[in-house]
Design a protein around this motif. Structure first.
Motif, PDB file in Angstrom:
ATOM      1  N   ALA A  75      -3.697 -72.385  28.986  1.00 48.76           N
ATOM      2  CA  ALA A  75      -2.954 -73.509  28.433  1.00 48.76           C
ATOM      3  C   ALA A  75      -3.874 -74.458  27.671  1.00 48.76           C
ATOM      4  N   ALA A  76      -5.136 -74.543  28.095  1.00 47.25           N
ATOM      5  CA  ALA A  76      -6.068 -75.471  27.451  1.00 47.25           C
ATOM      6  C   ALA A  76      -6.452 -75.000  26.054  1.00 47.25           C
ATOM      7  N   ALA A  77      -6.377 -73.708  25.805  1.00 49.99           N
ATOM      8  CA  ALA A  77      -6.842 -73.178  24.519  1.00 49.99           C
ATOM      9  C   ALA A  77      -5.716 -72.531  23.717  1.00 49.99           C
ATOM     10  N   PHE A  78      -4.469 -72.879  24.014  1.00 46.57           N
ATOM     11  CA  PHE A  78      -3.364 -72.225  23.333  1.00 46.57           C
ATOM     12  C   PHE A  78      -3.273 -72.637  21.876  1.00 46.57           C
ATOM     13  N   ASN A  79      -2.755 -71.740  21.087  1.00 50.63           N
ATOM     14  CA  ASN A  79      -2.486 -71.980  19.681  1.00 50.63           C
ATOM     15  C   ASN A  79      -0.990 -71.742  19.486  1.00 50.63           C
ATOM     16  N   PRO A  80      -0.225 -72.756  19.081  1.00 53.04           N
ATOM     17  CA  PRO A  80       1.220 -72.593  18.964  1.00 53.04           C
ATOM     18  C   PRO A  80       1.653 -71.398  18.106  1.00 53.04           C
ATOM     19  N   ALA A  81       0.957 -71.141  17.002  1.00 52.54           N
ATOM     20  CA  ALA A  81       1.328 -69.996  16.156  1.00 52.54           C
ATOM     21  C   ALA A  81       1.107 -68.679  16.885  1.00 52.54           C
ATOM     22  N   ASP A  82       0.030 -68.586  17.674  1.00 46.61           N
ATOM     23  CA  ASP A  82      -0.237 -67.367  18.437  1.00 46.61           C
ATOM     24  C   ASP A  82       0.825 -67.136  19.508  1.00 46.61           C
ATOM     25  N   ILE A  83       1.285 -68.215  20.122  1.00 46.08           N
ATOM     26  CA  ILE A  83       2.332 -68.102  21.136  1.00 46.08           C
ATOM     27  C   ILE A  83       3.619 -67.604  20.489  1.00 46.08           C
ATOM     28  N   ALA A  84       3.992 -68.191  19.360  1.00 43.93           N
ATOM     29  CA  ALA A  84       5.205 -67.762  18.663  1.00 43.93           C
ATOM     30  C   ALA A  84       5.091 -66.298  18.237  1.00 43.93           C
ATOM     31  N   GLN A  85       3.933 -65.914  17.732  1.00 45.84           N
ATOM     32  CA  GLN A  85       3.752 -64.525  17.290  1.00 45.84           C
ATOM     33  C   GLN A  85       3.757 -63.568  18.474  1.00 45.84           C
ATOM     34  N   GLY A  86       3.131 -63.969  19.565  1.00 42.13           N
ATOM     35  CA  GLY A  86       3.091 -63.112  20.749  1.00 42.13           C
ATOM     36  C   GLY A  86       4.473 -62.823  21.295  1.00 42.13           C
ATOM     37  N   GLN A  87       5.311 -63.858  21.366  1.00 43.45           N
ATOM     38  CA  GLN A  87       6.660 -63.637  21.887  1.00 43.45           C
ATOM     39  C   GLN A  87       7.477 -62.797  20.907  1.00 43.45           C
ATOM     40  N   LEU A  88       7.252 -62.970  19.602  1.00 42.65           N
ATOM     41  CA  LEU A  88       7.971 -62.169  18.602  1.00 42.65           C
ATOM     42  C   LEU A  88       7.550 -60.701  18.690  1.00 42.65           C
TER      43      LEU A  88
END
Length: 116
Positions: free
Chosen positions: A3-16
């Motif tokens: 959670a400390a190093a998350f990147n919002p774009a990476d999270i969106a791409q990962g779930q996609l």
């Protein structure tokens, strides 16, 4: 992903990516336990991981070749707005969706959908 190093774009791409692979466990791992899904400026459609998981398990079973193509992505702070083109079957009819992801604590806490 911490959670400390998350990147919002990476999270969106990962779930996609997990959505397109129809990997329910991987897809759900990107969402908070108390995730809220709503229509943009409208009603809450589902709330909580149990309801989220149930809805996507059903959708993956009903549309085993479902695929969402990313058309455009905008990232502003902890908000990711994806324009996606969804096809339930290869070569079938498509529809457009804007998914507005609110990221909190390294996971997607809320999704608001605009359907075209």
């Amino acid at each position: 992903m911490s959670a400390a190093a998350f990147n919002p774009a990476d999270i969106a791409q990962g779930q996609l990516d997990a959505y397109n692979a129809q990997d329910l466990d991987a897809h759900c791992a990107f969402y908070s336990d108390d995730v809220v899904v709503a229509d943009f400026n409208g009603a809450v459609i589902r709330q909580g991981m149990a309801a989220y998981r149930e809805a996507y398990a059903k959708m993956f079973a009903e549309f085993p070749q479902n695929h969402a193509a990313l058309v455009n992505r905008v990232v502003i702070g902890n908000t990711v707005i994806d324009h996606e083109r969804v096809a339930r079957t290869p070569g079938g009819d498509t529809f457009d969706v804007a998914a507005i992801y609110t990221i909190a604590g390294g996971k997607i806490a809320r999704v608001d959908f605009v359907r075209g």
